[in-house]
Design an enzyme around this catalytic site. Sequence first.
Site, PDB file in Angstrom:
ATOM      1  N   HIS A 197       1.954  14.695   0.753  1.00 27.88           N
ATOM      2  CA  HIS A 197       2.384  15.930   0.501  1.00 27.88           C
ATOM      3  C   HIS A 197       2.782  16.675   0.743  1.00 27.88           C
ATOM      4  O   HIS A 197       3.797  16.618   2.002  1.00 27.88           O
ATOM      5  CB  HIS A 197       0.247  15.963   1.086  1.00 27.88           C
TER       6      HIS A 197
ATOM      7  N   HIS B 258       0.595  -1.441   0.267  1.00 33.79           N
ATOM      8  CA  HIS B 258       0.104  -0.312   0.166  1.00 33.79           C
ATOM      9  C   HIS B 258       0.603   0.631   0.000  1.00 33.79           C
ATOM     10  O   HIS B 258       1.190   1.569   1.026  1.00 33.79           O
ATOM     11  CB  HIS B 258      -0.966  -0.136   1.130  1.00 33.79           C
TER      12      HIS B 258
ATOM     13  N   HIS C 127      -5.565  -0.998   6.014  1.00 34.01           N
ATOM     14  CA  HIS C 127      -5.138  -0.073   7.405  1.00 34.01           C
ATOM     15  C   HIS C 127      -6.228   0.286   8.084  1.00 34.01           C
ATOM     16  O   HIS C 127      -7.136   1.175   8.513  1.00 34.01           O
ATOM     17  CB  HIS C 127      -5.217   1.305   7.137  1.00 34.01           C
TER      18      HIS C 127
ATOM     19  N   ASP D  71       0.827   2.493   3.863  1.00 36.93           N
ATOM     20  CA  ASP D  71      -0.200   3.760   3.407  1.00 36.93           C
ATOM     21  C   ASP D  71       0.896   4.843   3.580  1.00 36.93           C
ATOM     22  O   ASP D  71       0.690   6.172   3.337  1.00 36.93           O
ATOM     23  CB  ASP D  71      -1.522   3.997   4.593  1.00 36.93           C
TER      24      ASP D  71
ATOM     25  N   PHE E  89       2.581   6.448  -5.184  1.00 33.88           N
ATOM     26  CA  PHE E  89       3.764   7.070  -5.169  1.00 33.88           C
ATOM     27  C   PHE E  89       3.325   8.009  -6.837  1.00 33.88           C
ATOM     28  O   PHE E  89       4.609   8.592  -7.574  1.00 33.88           O
ATOM     29  CB  PHE E  89       4.716   5.908  -6.079  1.00 33.88           C
TER      30      PHE E  89
ATOM     31  N   ASN F 182      -4.906   6.461  -7.624  1.00 34.55           N
ATOM     32  CA  ASN F 182      -5.885   7.087  -7.319  1.00 34.55           C
ATOM     33  C   ASN F 182      -4.986   8.257  -7.689  1.00 34.55           C
ATOM     34  O   ASN F 182      -4.470   9.258  -7.529  1.00 34.55           O
ATOM     35  CB  ASN F 182      -6.437   7.537  -6.001  1.00 34.55           C
TER      36      ASN F 182
HETATM   37  O1  DOR Z   1      -4.806   9.173   4.341  1.00 34.07           O
HETATM   38  C1  DOR Z   1      -5.247   9.039   2.991  1.00 34.07           C
HETATM   39  N1  DOR Z   1      -4.220   9.382   2.059  1.00 34.07           N
HETATM   40  N2  DOR Z   1      -5.863   8.358   3.328  1.00 34.07           N
HETATM   41  C2  DOR Z   1      -6.234   7.771   1.940  1.00 34.07           C
HETATM   42  O2  DOR Z   1      -7.078   7.276   1.426  1.00 34.07           O
HETATM   43  C3  DOR Z   1      -6.031   8.624   0.886  1.00 34.07           C
HETATM   44  C4  DOR Z   1      -4.209   8.879   0.493  1.00 34.07           C
HETATM   45  C5  DOR Z   1      -3.992   9.641  -0.273  1.00 34.07           C
HETATM   46  O3  DOR Z   1      -4.033   9.216  -1.356  1.00 34.07           O
HETATM   47  O4  DOR Z   1      -3.081  10.603  -0.104  1.00 34.07           O
HETATM   48 ZN    ZN Z   2      -4.193   4.598   1.373  1.00 35.32          ZN
END
Ligand code: DOR
Ligand code: ZN
Length: 447
Positions: free
Chosen positions: A309, A72, A239, A305, A75, A107
């Site tokens: 950002h 998970h 998660h 995960d 990138f 995503n």
């Molecule tokens: O906290 C998160 N960030 N949860 C997610 O489901 C997506 C992820 C992201 O892609 O920033």
């Molecule tokens: Zn995720």
Amino acid sequence: MPAHRFRNPAPAAPPSVVQIVAGRTWLHGRLESIEIGIDEDGWIRRVAKSLTGAPRRDFGEAVILPSAVDLHVHFREPGGDPRVESVADGTIEAALGGIGLAADMPNTRPPTDRVDRLTERADRARGRAAIDLLLYATPTRPDQIPALGRAAGAFKLFLGPTTGIGSPPDPLELPGLLRAVADTGLPLTVHAEDPEAFPPGPEPADTVDWDRRRPKAAEARAIDRLGSGPARLRLHVAHITDPESIPRLAAQGVSFEATPHHLLLETNPGDGPRRKVNPPLRSPADRAALFRAFREGRIPVLASDHAPHSIAEKDRPFALAPSGVPGVETMLPLLLEEVRRGELDLGVLVRAAMERPARWLGQPMGRIAPGHRAHLIVVDFRDRRTIASRRLHAPCGWTPFEGWPAIFPGTHLLYGVPIVEDSEHVGRAVGRVHRPEFAPGVRPPSS
Ligand code: DOR
Ligand code: ZN
């Protein structure tokens, strides 16, 4: 025609061992000396107390483990800001954190819901990936699933809104989506939060508020909804945050993961958006119960995960900041430190970070045994370091684990080739894109 023409040709000589790696490893519940013979194609060919006949590299008392598999990560290619993350940077971070294969989430911008978008992601990875990758697709309609199933490594469904996912599937469409994914035979990872269980409330200002706005009850409801899937579905819940999800998922035979941030970090009044994630961090009592369950081996998989950002985005007011924390470089080092402190059994960690995710994704790795890729890390438990964002390799430039002690692997071999030496990234980008060995139309690699 002479009879001998009809005889089977002599079998090709098996590839021979071209290098031997020696050290200690976790075998039969304890650390034992071991020698690993690796062939020219980068596969483990022999494992024995003592091997000869090829050059040896001896790691002495250090511990050799299989590289971890992180099922998970985000990138962010395509569509992400390369100053925040890229496949090239993310896979280097992973290599330094002891991860030999990462499964990259869909995503992306645009989301990976078409075969040409999957192909584009595989093309971008070629020659740029420091470690192996497996690519997720996310269907937005059931009719996209059969074609995606012939190209993707796995599927992801987001049942709740999150980064890059505005509208999760209509609850009425879910059974059809689950059936169509089951027909492909590929694994499905689900983000299990049901937005119908999100209560209205004032603007969230800290992690305590965020936990209230996306409560544990949303996880329980989403898991209930997954019950509409067929029994043959290869289902994994991402998660988990609610200790009560554990016996329910285990009873249903469903795979699931916990992340280092949900195992080690908790809600705290005043904690800001750098600790904002989906699903949210939970209370100290829930966090402690989750860690206890992990230590007892009741959570099958550890996954990062990893969701970076930029600092500018994360330092916006809590309600506006995006959710997600980076973690691919620190996941295994943080948990190896728990092992050093005696808080975690090494065997539990090896099963959760290496063996089970490899098996789940149909990858011949995660074990030190013949027929597995020679993806190996070397850990010196005396080499304890302090996590500092300026020494990490994520371009986003921050970590929620600033100042935490951790044990980073000193060496990492991928297909027997060094990609990390003296805790520095070295060598070429030798990573490949894989699909599960059991995926339709995929021939298992020779072993
Ligand atoms: O906290 C998160 N960030 N949860 C997610 O489901 C997506 C992820 C992201 O892609 O920033
Ligand atoms: Zn995720």
